[in-house]
Design an enzyme around this catalytic site. Structure first.
Site, PDB file in Angstrom:
ATOM      1  N   GLN A 159      10.016  -1.035   1.655  1.00 42.72           N
ATOM      2  CA  GLN A 159       9.902  -0.441   2.242  1.00 42.72           C
ATOM      3  C   GLN A 159      10.813   0.605   3.515  1.00 42.72           C
ATOM      4  O   GLN A 159      12.386  -0.699   3.293  1.00 42.72           O
ATOM      5  CB  GLN A 159       9.665  -1.784   3.654  1.00 42.72           C
ATOM      6  CG  GLN A 159       7.814  -2.272   2.937  1.00 42.72           C
ATOM      7  CD  GLN A 159       7.476  -3.224   4.270  1.00 42.72           C
ATOM      8  OE1 GLN A 159       7.780  -4.313   4.918  1.00 42.72           O
ATOM      9  NE2 GLN A 159       6.496  -2.950   4.444  1.00 42.72           N
ATOM     10  N   HIS A 170      12.942  -3.547  12.394  1.00 45.45           N
ATOM     11  CA  HIS A 170      12.253  -4.274  13.217  1.00 45.45           C
ATOM     12  C   HIS A 170      13.414  -4.065  15.345  1.00 45.45           C
ATOM     13  O   HIS A 170      14.834  -3.937  15.190  1.00 45.45           O
ATOM     14  CB  HIS A 170      12.765  -5.350  13.691  1.00 45.45           C
ATOM     15  CG  HIS A 170      11.553  -6.162  12.192  1.00 45.45           C
ATOM     16  ND1 HIS A 170      12.315  -5.766  10.808  1.00 45.45           N
ATOM     17  CD2 HIS A 170      10.030  -5.927  11.870  1.00 45.45           C
ATOM     18  CE1 HIS A 170      11.039  -6.076  10.248  1.00 45.45           C
ATOM     19  NE2 HIS A 170       9.915  -6.567  10.651  1.00 45.45           N
ATOM     20  N   CYS A 176      10.923  -9.568   7.950  1.00 39.27           N
ATOM     21  CA  CYS A 176      10.950  -9.201   9.693  1.00 39.27           C
ATOM     22  C   CYS A 176      11.633 -10.874  10.013  1.00 39.27           C
ATOM     23  O   CYS A 176      12.019 -10.890  11.164  1.00 39.27           O
ATOM     24  CB  CYS A 176       9.708  -9.540  10.434  1.00 39.27           C
ATOM     25  SG  CYS A 176       8.243  -9.134  10.118  1.00 39.27           S
ATOM     26  N   ARG A 224       4.050  -8.189  -2.927  1.00 41.46           N
ATOM     27  CA  ARG A 224       2.658  -8.616  -2.204  1.00 41.46           C
ATOM     28  C   ARG A 224       1.713  -8.649  -3.406  1.00 41.46           C
ATOM     29  O   ARG A 224       2.094  -7.827  -4.168  1.00 41.46           O
ATOM     30  CB  ARG A 224       1.700  -7.316  -1.498  1.00 41.46           C
ATOM     31  CG  ARG A 224       2.447  -7.531  -0.239  1.00 41.46           C
ATOM     32  CD  ARG A 224       1.947  -6.603   0.648  1.00 41.46           C
ATOM     33  NE  ARG A 224       3.254  -6.438   1.872  1.00 41.46           N
ATOM     34  CZ  ARG A 224       3.016  -5.660   3.218  1.00 41.46           C
ATOM     35  NH1 ARG A 224       2.537  -5.068   3.098  1.00 41.46           N
ATOM     36  NH2 ARG A 224       4.120  -5.824   3.886  1.00 41.46           N
ATOM     37  N   ASP A 251      11.678   0.093   6.512  1.00 41.53           N
ATOM     38  CA  ASP A 251      11.305  -0.811   7.960  1.00 41.53           C
ATOM     39  C   ASP A 251      12.436  -1.422   8.678  1.00 41.53           C
ATOM     40  O   ASP A 251      13.901  -0.694   7.869  1.00 41.53           O
ATOM     41  CB  ASP A 251      11.146  -2.652   6.683  1.00 41.53           C
ATOM     42  CG  ASP A 251      10.090  -3.138   7.698  1.00 41.53           C
ATOM     43  OD1 ASP A 251      10.140  -2.620   8.539  1.00 41.53           O
ATOM     44  OD2 ASP A 251      10.280  -4.256   7.248  1.00 41.53           O
ATOM     45  N   HIS A 276       7.738  -3.435  14.965  1.00 41.78           N
ATOM     46  CA  HIS A 276       7.333  -3.522  13.556  1.00 41.78           C
ATOM     47  C   HIS A 276       7.459  -2.021  13.603  1.00 41.78           C
ATOM     48  O   HIS A 276       6.657  -1.567  13.763  1.00 41.78           O
ATOM     49  CB  HIS A 276       6.445  -4.377  12.580  1.00 41.78           C
ATOM     50  CG  HIS A 276       6.330  -5.746  13.390  1.00 41.78           C
ATOM     51  ND1 HIS A 276       7.206  -6.658  12.326  1.00 41.78           N
ATOM     52  CD2 HIS A 276       5.977  -5.960  14.278  1.00 41.78           C
ATOM     53  CE1 HIS A 276       6.698  -7.786  13.275  1.00 41.78           C
ATOM     54  NE2 HIS A 276       6.736  -7.090  13.726  1.00 41.78           N
ATOM     55  N   LYS A 293      -1.155  -1.069  17.659  1.00 42.37           N
ATOM     56  CA  LYS A 293      -0.124  -0.598  16.910  1.00 42.37           C
ATOM     57  C   LYS A 293      -0.974   0.897  16.922  1.00 42.37           C
ATOM     58  O   LYS A 293      -1.660   1.553  17.373  1.00 42.37           O
ATOM     59  CB  LYS A 293      -0.214  -1.090  15.400  1.00 42.37           C
ATOM     60  CG  LYS A 293      -1.793  -0.865  14.766  1.00 42.37           C
ATOM     61  CD  LYS A 293      -1.712  -0.927  13.498  1.00 42.37           C
ATOM     62  CE  LYS A 293      -2.726  -1.217  13.491  1.00 42.37           C
ATOM     63  NZ  LYS A 293      -3.883  -1.133  11.650  1.00 42.37           N
TER      64      LYS A 293
HETATM   65 ZN   LIG Z   1       8.115  -6.717  10.546  1.00 42.14          ZN
END
Ligand SMILES: [Zn+2]
Ligand SMILES: [Zn+2]
Length: 645
Positions: A380, A384, A333, A362, A382, A509, A463
């Site tokens: 990911q 945004h 992010c 992680r 991912d 996200h 979410k």
């Molecule tokens: Zn994020």
């Protein structure tokens, strides 16, 4: 007294038991399937007296979710009884019901063996045959401590000390007694469908500073048929285990020299991965996302600003360069927000949609690492979305469609879950209200069925979670969509509104495949390694019958390669049958056999993974057939696997 039982008014004597009431209210056949009784939200043993405040009593049937939990927990007691009988020095600790079954942790001098499990199971069956009654009694804290101390059960005393309650219920059946809230089935004879599965070490209370206990896992169901079905599913899952297939198909491995939880991608696995990643990029570009990328490590101050340093530090890795501390990113992010801030955005520029195949690290405890499903390094898919508050709903709606399209493409059914504000949360009531409502509206408009998980949202916003159902009926949490109004605040990101003033955008996200590693793990088990043609790292394997066809095979290989087909030639001096079997084990979609006859005709003989054999065709025709199969899912909007493996 008059109470309602399963929709029927029943007149009972004062102090009547739940069993008596249910026996009155239900047919004989129905009553036989009852495990416990339910009044309001509370479950009661059948032998319990009907609570005086109860006006409506419901049966809990064996095959309901609550019924199964009672059966599973009761079976844990049954197992503990058998273990104590066969291994009197074993100490009992705790034994809860879990998904599909139960476990019980024992303190014993050595791990239990498969032979032990067999003996324990036999003992359990004999206790079922004796149809022992489960009985409940209440003891004061002191009585309970004395009771378990006389039995030599140290762990139970520790539990009593920690719980610090005044009274405890103890359940007994036969010689065995356990500290337990209950409820339980009435008699051991009701436990007819169980199987012990495995043994594993487990620390007392999950703390690695404590003693290692022996945990026995088992499964229990309402009837033998349901048990059989579940055992079959487990057997299928074992066959499809992605770790096993990962080796068999030469896709990936893990190596202690490298580090636990960090996959090594072999040539074929990496090819599969690259195809999937290309696919993800293309699908995002199609839907007006921009590709971006941030660095793997970012200054520590940035993680302090975002709150990760405070809340997530234990799961992060840190390093230092030129006396400056850096954090290895656990999420993508922050860089995306800095990218957003590179220029002044107006309301017309929104939404900004940034997509990154972001590599994150992680720190997961070594005990929970599991193949590709749970790793320490992963990528990911991912993105945004930074948008105006009034755009949340339409953005979510588009996402729902996007996810739905992609999941069905991989032949997944899925369930959707909306999670709302948790007790511990940050942000204003209004922000929560607006964003939760936007999610709800989008879900309604999408027409998708969804369930609500009250209070299970992230601490920074509500979410939506997607759970994929795989071909053997297992559910996997996969994509998420999370609304966040806090990070834009912390990083002071703004846009200029129509009114010329500065406004705060919202950040969404979202990850659709979740982690590429995990998705490949899931998909591998879903299709048992028989990837759809468009994704298969090897689409075609050429097999010659003898060395005489070597030159033609090489020519054909070049021909297919030039067409963009992923092809290999197996020209080893082995029997054809052997080469075919190997290709089958590797789940190669098409085998093209080339003998003298084929060479003469300038043809190949096709055998497909699905058992279809179009036979002899020209190279051109063969190429067209493969290319058609590889693009078919995109045109038809779905793909079908062969689950024969
Ligand atoms: Zn994020
Ligand atoms: Zn219990």
């Amino acid at each position: 007294m008059l109470i309602e039982v399963y929709g029927k008014q029943v007149d009972l004597a004062e102090g009547a038991s739940c069993a008596e009431a249910l026996n009155e209210g239900l047919s004989k056949k129905q009553f036989k399937k009852v495990v416990v009784a339910k009044c309001g939200d509370t479950l009661f043993d059948l032998s319990a007296a009907i609570p005086t405040t109860c006006t409506t009593l419901e049966p809990v049937f064996a095959d309901s979710e609550e019924g199964l939990e009672v059966i599973r927990h009761s079976t844990a007691h049954l197992m503990a009884e058998a273990v104590k009988k066969l291994f009197p020095t074993a100490q009992v600790t705790i034994g809860p019901a879990i998904k599909d079954g139960f476990y019980y942790d024992f303190d014993y001098e050595r791990p239990f063996t498969p032979e032990d499990l067999e003996a324990i199971e036999k003992e359990m069956i004999s206790s079922v045959g004796a149809n022992k009654e489960f009985s409940r009694r209440m003891l004061s804290a002191d009585e309970a401590k004395t009771f378990f101390s006389e039995m030599g059960e140290d762990y139970k005393q520790e539990l009593i000390n920690d719980l610090g309650e005044e009274e405890y219920s103890v359940y007994s059946h036969g010689e065995f007694s356990d500290l337990c809230r209950g409820p339980h089935v009435a008699r051991t004879g009701m436990l007819k469908a169980f199987k012990l599965l495995s043994v594993a070490g487990a620390y007392w209370r999950g703390d690695e500073n404590n003693k290692m206990l022996q945990r026995i896992y088992g499964t229990a169901w309402s009837d033998p048929k349901a048990l059989k079905k579940h055992l079959h599913r487990l057997e299928e899952a074992r066959k499809r285990d992605h770790r096993k297939l990962g080796t068999q198909l030469d896709l990936f491995s893990f190596n202690d020299e490298v580090g636990p939880g960090m996959a090594l991608w072999h040539p074929k696995g990496m090819l599969l991965r690259a195809i999937l990643e290309d696919f993800a990029r293309k699908e995002h570009l199609k839907r007006d996302y921009d590709l971006v990328q941030g660095p793997l490590i970012l200054k520590r101050e940035l993680w302090e600003k975002s709150g990760h340093y405070e809340n997530y530090r234990e799961n992060m890795y840190f390093t230092e360069i030129d006396e400056q501390a850096y954090g290895v990113k656990p999420m993508n992010c922050l860089a995306h927000m800095i990218i957003y801030k590179r220029k002044i955005m107006s309301y017309r520029d929104l939404p900004q949609r940034y997509f990154e195949l972001g590599v994150v690290h992680r720190h997961e405890k070594s005990g929970v690492l599991h193949g590709l499903m749970r790793v320490r390094t992963f990528t990911q898919d991912d993105a945004h979305l930074i948008c105006r508050p009034d755009q949340i709903e339409s953005e979510i709606l588009e996402l729902m469609q996007f996810y739905s399209d992609i999941y069905s493409l991989f032949d997944y059914d899925f369930q959707v879950e909306l999670s709302t504000r948790p007790e511990k949360s940050i942000g204003s009531d209004e922000a929560w209200e607006v964003s939760t409502e936007a999610l709800r509206q989008a879900l309604e408009k999408s027409g998708m069925k969804y369930s609500i998980n009250e209070g299970d949202g992230a601490f920074y916003g509500p979410k939506i979670d997607f759970h994929l159902l795989d071909s053997i009926g297992r559910s996997w949490q996969c994509g998420t969509i999370q609304v966040d109004f806090t990070l834009p605040e912390r990083f002071d990101i703004v846009y200029v509104g129509e009114d010329g003033a500065r406004h705060r955008p919202v950040m969404i996200h979202r990850a659709m495949l979740g982690s590429i590693e995990r998705f490949i793990g899931m998909l591998t088990e879903h299709c048992a390694g028989a990837y759809p043609v468009w994704l298969a790292p090897t689409q075609v394997r050429l097999l010659n019958v003898t060395d005489a066809q070597f030159d033609f095979v090489k020519k054909a290989e070049r021909f297919f390669k030039n067409k963009g087909i992923r092809v290999e030639a197996d020209t080893r001096n082995e029997k054809l049958g052997f080469k075919i079997r190997e290709a089958q084990v590797e789940k190669i979609p098409y085998m093209l056999v080339i003998g003298d006859k084929e060479v003469e005709a300038g043809c190949v003989n096709i055998r497909s993974r699905d058992g279809e054999d179009p036979g002899m065709v020209t190279l051109e025709e063969a190429a067209q057939l493969v290319l058609d199969a590889a693009k078919a899912p995109f045109e038809a909007g779905g793909m079908s696997y062969s689950f024969s493996g």
